[in-house]
Design an enzyme around this catalytic site. Structure first.
Site, PDB file in Angstrom:
ATOM      1  N   ASP A   1       0.828  -1.200   0.000  1.00 37.58           N
ATOM      2  CA  ASP A   1       0.000   0.000   0.000  1.00 37.58           C
ATOM      3  C   ASP A   1       0.869   1.260   0.000  1.00 37.58           C
ATOM      4  O   ASP A   1       1.884   1.322   0.702  1.00 37.58           O
ATOM      5  CB  ASP A   1      -0.874  -0.037   1.270  1.00 37.58           C
ATOM      6  CG  ASP A   1      -1.829   1.127   1.361  1.00 37.58           C
ATOM      7  OD1 ASP A   1      -2.790   1.167   0.589  1.00 37.58           O
ATOM      8  OD2 ASP A   1      -1.604   2.006   2.225  1.00 37.58           O
TER       9      ASP A   1
ATOM     10  N   GLU B   1       1.269  -0.507  -5.047  1.00 36.30           N
ATOM     11  CA  GLU B   1       0.246   0.516  -5.235  1.00 36.30           C
ATOM     12  C   GLU B   1       0.973   1.852  -5.365  1.00 36.30           C
ATOM     13  O   GLU B   1       1.317   2.492  -4.378  1.00 36.30           O
ATOM     14  CB  GLU B   1      -0.733   0.568  -4.061  1.00 36.30           C
ATOM     15  CG  GLU B   1      -1.948   1.421  -4.401  1.00 36.30           C
ATOM     16  CD  GLU B   1      -2.420   2.368  -3.302  1.00 36.30           C
ATOM     17  OE1 GLU B   1      -3.488   2.963  -3.474  1.00 36.30           O
ATOM     18  OE2 GLU B   1      -1.735   2.545  -2.285  1.00 36.30           O
TER      19      GLU B   1
HETATM   20  C1  NOJ Z   1      -4.516   3.298  -0.306  1.00 37.76           C
HETATM   21  C2  NOJ Z   1      -5.785   2.544  -0.055  1.00 37.76           C
HETATM   22  O1  NOJ Z   1      -6.233   1.995  -1.252  1.00 37.76           O
HETATM   23  C3  NOJ Z   1      -6.795   3.502   0.521  1.00 37.76           C
HETATM   24  O2  NOJ Z   1      -8.044   2.873   0.690  1.00 37.76           O
HETATM   25  C4  NOJ Z   1      -6.274   4.030   1.826  1.00 37.76           C
HETATM   26  O3  NOJ Z   1      -7.177   4.999   2.341  1.00 37.76           O
HETATM   27  C5  NOJ Z   1      -4.896   4.662   1.644  1.00 37.76           C
HETATM   28  N1  NOJ Z   1      -4.006   3.785   0.927  1.00 37.76           N
HETATM   29  C6  NOJ Z   1      -4.269   4.967   2.975  1.00 37.76           C
HETATM   30  O4  NOJ Z   1      -3.901   3.780   3.596  1.00 37.76           O
END
Ligand code: NOJ
Length: 605
Positions: free
Chosen positions: A208, A250
């Site tokens: 993430d 991501e």
């Molecule tokens: C990316 C995630 O997809 C999202 O849902 C989240 O709010 C942010 N990262 C922060 O962790």
């Protein structure tokens, strides 16, 4: 001895069909209004039947749930509301038994402010190793050029902490302090957490918010060399001790900026293709292929052992960070008539409502992510065309319970409806009485059956996950046409021609296929041979929003049918010479794909 993953092929992720779900939203087994692991286990047969091969679980760790679990308070446990570690393990084993891999979240950029590390840090003396787990400052002026991501909620990336008497850095919500990767102890803890899940048998980890691990003066604090070094270290730790495990980045960035996250094949195995996604919607609305061909032209080649992850929707807003200002205005105009549909830099709607519940548009968009180079991801509920609830806060409108049947709470839970973590969608068009799994299973023409067929078909051809991409350039820009090619291990070359009509009206196109002169395009869903290709431009006619996947097969050598064959059999043989496994459609007049739940036919080899 390395610990084996559940997949047997090191490149398994290239052929995968990923299904993204939240355990909270899938099935409640104990009537408390919240989905849980025993509930999810009870729905695995459904997922296996759908044909997806990898389950991506949104965060299920202990958490105050102020960011749907991305605010983690303990990396190595399960939130009790979803079950126990033993329940998770049981789920993992059951998924593996059904041949499905499991992808979970590794959220290492930040924790919840309720994490014991943060509580210890704010109480520890300034400059001490414990305080140093997070990024502190006496003023809020450092890194001033760094953009704010959750701009609807946050005014600064710094927040004041009374206990510590200092500001702490956060790229997301202020209750999510960023970890300090300059502190070696942080990396060691992260690796420990990672090993915990990999040792248990988890196959894949979604990294993430990976670009934001480090902060440096004078930069945007994104994608710094230190961040890449950290990812390489994580990857090396995985490769040293485990087989067939992967990490997915991501990184919501332009393709050329994402490219370094693959490294030399020694960083992430996969990365989301963020900029492609809004351009698919743009191309559809503008009835023009240019947004798609343009972004693909800007997409650099990636190492052979890497793969793009393709998606139409996910648990977040449809992000518009990776488009120009004009394109963003256009997207807001075209896809979010009600300002309530907007959040941060994006649009918080599901697939079906985005395309006005138009079945042909839903199918067309899916056909693109299922045939573009990469691994497709289906967001739970989109396989039945679920709607959203724009009146829920944050991005919660796309996170409501799964619709299983027309009974109470859509079959998701036996709780009183008021107790559900979010209400089920109830409006007349998308409500659970109209849109649910049970009903669609009994309707052979449903979107669910269609999706299942597409998944089955895609799985028959490795070219989709592994092959090259070449665009054709018919003069009609409403038509998107491309070739996918891949040489299998046995030397057979799979060549697929995909043609898609982005327009709401019927369209013709003339395709230059001279290099395939003599080949026969065979429509892959119905196994229907089209007229052979010649040196001339090849004419196709497409109904509104339709698409063809055509396998280009070598010209058949005219066989002499034995005298004993009936006329019909002889004609069939002429159409499929050398093909021993062709099955005729189940009913004579049923080329309709929905009639065939198992696409088991093999093409000629
Ligand atoms: C990316 C995630 O997809 C999202 O849902 C989240 O709010 C942010 N990262 C922060 O962790």
């Amino acid at each position: 001895m390395k610990k084996a993953g559940s997949a047997t092929d090191v490149l398994w992720f290239k052929d995968a069909i990923i299904y993204e779900l939240h355990v909270r939203a899938f099935q409640d087994s104990n009537g408390d209004g919240v989905g849980d692991f025993p509930g999810l286990i009870s729905r695995l047969d459904y997922l296996q039947d759908l044909g997806v091969t990898c389950l991506w679980l949104l965060p299920f760790f202990p958490s105050p749930l102020r960011d749907d679990g991305y605010d983690i308070a303990n990396y190595v446990d399960v939130n009790p509301v979803y079950g126990t570690l033993a329940d998770f393990k049981a789920f993992l084993d059951e998924a593996h038994k059904r041949g499905m891999q499991v992808l979970i979240e590794l959220v290492i950029n930040h924790t919840s402010d309720q994490h014991p590390w943060f509580q210890a840090a704010r109480n520890a003396p300034s400059g001490s190793p414990l305080r140093d787990f997070y990024v502190w400052s006496q003023d809020n002026q450092r890194y001033r050029d760094v953009p704010i991501i959750f701009k609807d909620t946050e005014k600064s990336n710094w927040a004041w902490d009374e206990v510590a008497g200092a500001y702490y850095w956060h790229r997301f919500f202020s209750h999510q302090p960023d970890l300090n990767f300059d502190n070696e102890a942080v990396m060691e803890e992260v690796l420990k957490a990672m090993r915990f899940w990999l040792d248990m048998g988890v196959d894949a980890l979604r990294m993430d918010a990976i670009p934001y691990l480090y902060e440096r003066d004078g930069t945007r604090c994104e994608s710094l060399p230190e961040t890449h070094a950290a990812i390489k270290r994580i990857r090396a730790a995985i490769d040293a001790d485990y087989t067939n495990r992967i990490i997915l980045a991501e990184a919501n960035q332009w393709p050329s900026d994402v490219r370094p996250y693959f490294g030399d094949g020694d960083e992430c195995h996969m990365a989301f293709h963020f900029p492609l996604m809004p351009r698919i919607y743009m191309a559809l609305r503008q009835e023009d292929r240019l947004p798609i061909t343009d972004i693909m032209a800007q997409t650099p080649p990636i190492p052979d052992n890497c793969q793009w992850a393709l998606f139409l929707r996910n648990h977040d807003e449809l992000t518009l960070e990776m488009v120009t200002d004009d394109e963003r205005d256009y997207m807001y105009y075209a896809y979010s008539a009600d300002p309530k549909m907007r959040i941060n830099v994006g649009i918080r709607r599901r697939l079906a409502p985005l395309v006005d519940n138009n079945r042909r548009r839903i199918e067309l968009l899916n056909s693109l992510i299922f045939s573009f180079p990469g691994t497709p991801i289906v967001y739970y509920g989109d396989e039945i065309g679920m709607g959203d609830n724009i009146y829920l806060g944050d991005r919660n409108g796309v996170r409501t319970p799964m619709h299983w049947n027309p009974d109470r709470n859509a079959g998701f839970s036996t709780a009183v409806p008021e107790r559900l973590y979010f209400p089920v969608v109830m409006d007349p068009i998308y409500g659970y009485q109209a849109v649910n799994v049970e009903t669609q299973l009994s309707d052979q023409s449903s979107l669910l059956h269609w999706t299942r067929n597409m998944i089955a078909l895609r799985k028959l051809f490795q070219v989709f996950g592994r092959g090259t991409l070449e665009f054709l350039s018919p003069t009609n820009r409403k038509v998107l046409a491309y070739l996918r090619r891949y040489t299998l291990l046995d030397g057979h070359i799979e060549t697929v021609l995909c043609v898609a009509n982005l327009s709401r009206f019927a369209q013709p196109a003339l395709l230059d296929l001279a290099q395939f002169a003599g080949c026969v395009p065979v429509e892959m869903l119905g196994y229907v041979p089209f007229p052979p290709i010649s040196q001339q431009l090849y004419a196709v006619t497409l109904t509104p929003y339709s698409f063809f996947w055509l396998e280009l097969q070598p010209a058949p050598e005219a066989p002499q049918p034995p005298a004993s064959l009936s006329d019909e059999e002889a004609a069939e043989l002429a159409r499929h010479p050398g093909d021993t496994e062709v099955q005729v459609p189940l009913t004579p007049d049923a080329p309709d794909t929905a009639q065939r739940s198992d696409l088991t036919r093999k093409t000629e080899r």
